[in-house]
Enzyme design. Structure first.
Site, PDB file in Angstrom:
ATOM      1  N   LYS A  15      -6.178   0.446   4.020  1.00 40.15           N
ATOM      2  CA  LYS A  15      -5.591  -0.697   4.722  1.00 40.15           C
ATOM      3  C   LYS A  15      -4.777  -0.246   5.934  1.00 40.15           C
ATOM      4  CE  LYS A  15      -6.542  -4.367   2.167  1.00 40.15           C
ATOM      5  NZ  LYS A  15      -6.504  -5.808   2.303  1.00 40.15           N
ATOM      6  N   ASP A  62      -0.135  -7.892  -1.269  1.00 39.49           N
ATOM      7  CA  ASP A  62      -0.047  -7.337  -2.627  1.00 39.49           C
ATOM      8  C   ASP A  62       0.531  -5.931  -2.551  1.00 39.49           C
ATOM      9  OD1 ASP A  62      -1.310  -9.371  -4.170  1.00 39.49           O
ATOM     10  OD2 ASP A  62      -3.177  -8.832  -3.198  1.00 39.49           O
TER      11      ASP A  62
HETATM   12  C1  LIG Z   1      -6.689  -0.669  -2.190  1.00 40.44           C
HETATM   13  C2  LIG Z   1      -7.455  -1.902  -1.887  1.00 40.44           C
HETATM   14  N1  LIG Z   1      -8.787  -1.882  -2.005  1.00 40.44           N
HETATM   15  C3  LIG Z   1      -9.535  -2.974  -1.739  1.00 40.44           C
HETATM   16  C4  LIG Z   1      -8.940  -4.160  -1.335  1.00 40.44           C
HETATM   17  C5  LIG Z   1      -9.798  -5.353  -1.062  1.00 40.44           C
HETATM   18  O1  LIG Z   1      -9.832  -5.702   0.285  1.00 40.44           O
HETATM   19  P1  LIG Z   1     -10.092  -7.190   0.716  1.00 40.44           P
HETATM   20  O2  LIG Z   1      -8.935  -8.023   0.287  1.00 40.44           O
HETATM   21  O3  LIG Z   1     -10.238  -7.128   2.184  1.00 40.44           O
HETATM   22  O4  LIG Z   1     -11.346  -7.644   0.043  1.00 40.44           O
HETATM   23  C6  LIG Z   1      -7.550  -4.219  -1.225  1.00 40.44           C
HETATM   24  C7  LIG Z   1      -6.877  -5.450  -0.802  1.00 40.44           C
HETATM   25  O5  LIG Z   1      -5.673  -5.540  -0.750  1.00 40.44           O
HETATM   26  C8  LIG Z   1      -6.791  -3.059  -1.502  1.00 40.44           C
HETATM   27  O6  LIG Z   1      -5.449  -3.051  -1.404  1.00 40.44           O
END
Ligand SMILES: Cc1ncc(COP(=O)(O)O)c(C=O)c1O
Length: 413
Positions: free
Chosen positions: A79, A126
């Site tokens: 992210k 989150d």
């Molecule tokens: C570590 C991690 N992986 C995957 C995701 C999923 O991404 P998205 O919300 O864009 O689908 C998130 C979302 O917060 C995340 O924090």
């Protein structure tokens, strides 16, 4: 490893190879400039793509490639390159409006243009997205307000504060934090940097998705052979949609399988229903980054035809996957959300839909370990569990999370 929890796999009847690339979701000029920009950020380094031959052999595929995002910019997750890139673009836009000039990243940093442009950013999170926004706000010298919901752990909140953000705790689930951030931002004239889009709000989430493409660029440079399958974890869908759109142009034969938690499978339900479905349950899951009930509209516009399948990952399998990675030599450190794609692969490769997904001895599977141990206490607790206690631990964690969400909802009435 024996699988004792069966996943739900939905083969997408709308899946159409070529549908996305024809629409050209990411313009080539944008892809070029995002890469050039992010490579200029202090501390940029490509993250590793690790072959896991033993896992491939155990699950009957040719190879498994694991992109480890735990070290990305010292922020612990992929992210880092999304929200931060959207913040950079906002600063550039503000300077253009005020001074009529286009400025590069180094010009912003050398002349401290962020600090004087008057921009204030805010978002709900989150944990991981907020960390990215807070990091960029610090880099560019902007004030930053981050909204977290009830189930975001104290460790994740502290990490945001350490980056200099003002952290606001909101009762309820992720979407309650989103609503509160949006109300406060319009009262104070702040700019919301969200990774999820809705009608009338798509430019910033698009830039977040554009930021993620730098990771896909690295993957295609690093992969020793063409990738046939990606099991990708999904919250609001921005990550899966961006890889889907990017691969549609550069690796069109790759099949994308979207993986969600059982109680927060909003994209899977949307695919089943043929239109966006917003879930309003407790969204309880150990995979904190995936506890989302409302798909991003932009993401849905890509995934509805671009994803080959949608599936849920049993919580227990995510925990077992995380532990399996930690026991490797050398160890791979993944948080709960980071191991969700692996859990999806483990379940699908042994499940009844293996053939329908086209998994076989020629398959080259990509998994993205999207985060490191972003909640170190929870990670240690999980590692220390005796094998026999994993199932019970998952159940009691989920019961607690559900109770929490119910209590929060009751206290709001
Ligand atoms: C570590 C991690 N992986 C995957 C995701 C999923 O991404 P998205 O919300 O864009 O689908 C998130 C979302 O917060 C995340 O924090």
């Amino acid at each position: 490893m024996t699988m004792n929890a069966s996943p739900s796999v939905y083969l997408n009847p709308r899946y159409q190879q070529g549908a996305i690339s024809a629409a050209g979701f990411f313009p080539a000029s944008e892809l070029k400039s995002v890469k050039a920009d992010i490579e200029q950020w202090p501390g940029y380094e490509a993250t590793p793509l690790l072959p896991l031959p033993d896992l491939a052999a155990a699950h009957g595929v040719k190879s498994v490639l694991y992109k480890d995002e735990g070290g990305r910019f010292g922020l612990g997750s992929f992210k880092a390159i999304g929200g931060a890139y959207a913040v950079q673009r906002l600063v550039q836009q503000r300077v253009r409006e005020q001074q009529g000039i286009d400025v590069s990243v180094s010009q912003i940093l050398e002349n401290d243009l962020g600090r004087t442009c008057g921009l204030v950013v805010a978002c709900a999170t989150d944990g991981n997205h907020g960390r990215s926004v807070a990091w960029a706000a610090r880099l560019f010298g902007l004030p930053c307000h981050i909204y977290v919901h009830a189930n975001v752990s104290p460790n994740r909140r502290a990490a945001l504060q350490e980056l200099g953000a003002t952290v606001v705790a909101v009762p309820g689930v992720y979407d309650d934090a989103v609503n509160r951030a949006s109300t406060d931002a319009s009262t104070h004239g702040w700019t919301i940097v969200s990774d999820t889009s809705y009608p009338g709000y798509s430019e910033i989430p698009f830039n977040v998705m554009l930021g993620y493409t730098v990771m896909f660029d690295e993957i295609l440079d690093q992969a020793p052979e063409p990738i046939t399958h990606v099991f990708i974890q999904c919250g609001v869908g921005a990550l899966p949609a961006s890889i889907c759109a990017y691969f549609a142009a550069r690796s069109p034969a790759t099949k994308l399988i979207v993986v969600e938690p059982e109680r927060a499978a909003c994209l899977l339900e949307s695919a089943r229903g043929g239109a966006i479905v917003n879930l309003d349950g407790d969204l309880a899951t150990l995979m904190a980054g995936l506890a989302c009930g409302c798909p991003s509209h932009l993401a849905w516009s890509v995934l509805r035809e671009g994803a080959a399948a949608f599936m849920t990952a049993p919580e227990e399998l995510t925990v077992r996957g995380l532990r399996m990675l930690a026991k490797r030599q050398p160890a791979i450190i993944s948080g709960e959300t980071g191991a969700a794609g692996l859990a999806g692969f483990l379940a699908a490769s042994e499940g009844p839909q293996r053939d329908a997904l086209g998994l076989n001895r020629d398959s080259v599977v990509l998994l993205i370990g999207t985060e490191g141990a972003t909640d170190p206490d929870l990670y240690q607790t999980i590692l220390k569990l005796p094998d026999d206690d994993v199932s019970g631990f998952c159940q009691s964690f989920l019961q607690r999370a559900r109770r929490n969400a119910l209590n929060q909802a009751a206290s709001q009435k």
